[in-house]
Design a protein around this motif. Structure first.
Motif, PDB file in Angstrom:
ATOM      1  N   ARG A  57       0.817  -1.213   0.000  1.00  0.00           N
ATOM      2  CA  ARG A  57       0.000   0.000   0.000  1.00  0.00           C
ATOM      3  C   ARG A  57       0.853   1.267   0.000  1.00  0.00           C
ATOM      4  O   ARG A  57       0.349   2.362   0.203  1.00  0.00           O
ATOM      5  CB  ARG A  57      -0.948  -0.012   1.205  1.00  0.00           C
ATOM      6  N   GLY A  58       2.147   1.093  -0.205  1.00  0.00           N
ATOM      7  CA  GLY A  58       3.025   2.246  -0.345  1.00  0.00           C
ATOM      8  C   GLY A  58       3.667   2.740   0.933  1.00  0.00           C
ATOM      9  O   GLY A  58       4.386   3.745   0.920  1.00  0.00           O
ATOM     10  N   LYS A 100       6.380   2.951   3.715  1.00  0.00           N
ATOM     11  CA  LYS A 100       7.815   2.662   3.763  1.00  0.00           C
ATOM     12  C   LYS A 100       8.146   2.022   5.108  1.00  0.00           C
ATOM     13  O   LYS A 100       8.538   2.690   6.066  1.00  0.00           O
ATOM     14  CB  LYS A 100       8.614   3.946   3.549  1.00  0.00           C
TER      15      LYS A 100
END
Length: 243
Positions: free
Chosen positions: A16-17, A19
């Motif tokens: 989902r992006g 980090k």
């Protein structure tokens, strides 16, 4: 977590992006040129008694301070529900116990810490940890440590260090001996009203500490305050409650 299995656990977040990564800490690297470097060497040589409390737990207390000192940022235990963005806070610690009338704090907690890289209070925490380490007393190296260190400072010194101490409502709005009822669904009209009032209050604060030591085996009931907060604020929510 720093393994193939750990990466798999984190996959829903990375997809989902977010980090996010898991790293095994290098204690020698993190403690190099800090007051705790000599403590670690003596511990490895068997010159310091690790005590009866889980050494991993005591190391966790040290690691959070060391990582913040080296890199800065936000540390929080995994048993928090974050209710509001923390990005506006800087060099902040929360009170766990306060005098409601006098507004004076009695004990701080290190379960949520927000500090700049190299902040001098973190250096003092590392000094205090190394000097006063006791592996036999629960809390001595974590909430009691930060409390001891800051209590020795005067009001002006706290201002000079640019430290913000928030009230219990900010991070610990529900005490450990009251949190269990938040896991249960209301059973009558009066409890429904209390739930509604509690949700209004909680949504004005930064976080809710779930006190995992007390609640880890308690089921989250559908219709409970905790179920509602998780549904409203968590990133990945599936099967969060048990009936």
């Amino acid at each position: 977590m720093d393994s193939k299995n750990g990466k798999q656990i984190l996959k829903p977040l990375t997809e989902r992006g977010f980090k996010v990564t898991a790293l095994a800490p290098d204690l020698s690297f993190l403690l190099k040129e800090t007051p705790a470097e000599a403590w670690l060497a003596e511990m490895k040589e068997g010159k310091i008694d690790p005590g009866e409390i889980s050494f991993a737990q005591n190391l966790s207390d040290l690691l959070r301070i060391a990582v913040l000192y080296k890199y800065g940022g936000i540390y929080l235990d995994t048993d928090f529900i974050v209710l509001k963005k923390l990005s506006s806070l800087q060099n902040t610690i929360g009170a766990e116990i306060m005098d409601a009338k006098l507004k004076n704090w009695h004990r701080l907690n290190s379960a949520l810490l927000i500090f700049d890289k190299g902040h001098p209070i973190l250096f003092k925490f590392l000094e205090g940890y190394a000097h006063d380490f006791d592996g036999n007393r629960w809390g001595h190296n974590s909430p009691h440590l930060v409390t001891r260190v800051i209590k020795k400072m005067g009001p002006q010194e706290i201002l000079d260090y640019n430290i913000t101490i928030l009230s219990t409502f900010a991070f610990y709005p529900v005490d450990w001996n009251k949190i269990v009822e938040f896991f249960h669904k209301p059973s009558n009209e009066a409890e429904l009203k209390r739930k509604a009032a509690s949700l209004v209050q909680l949504n004005m604060t930064y976080s809710l500490h779930l006190w995992n030591k007390v609640t880890s085996k308690i089921k989250i009931e559908e219709g409970s305050i905790i179920e509602q907060l998780i549904s409203d604020h968590c990133i990945l929510c599936q099967h969060t409650h048990s009936i």
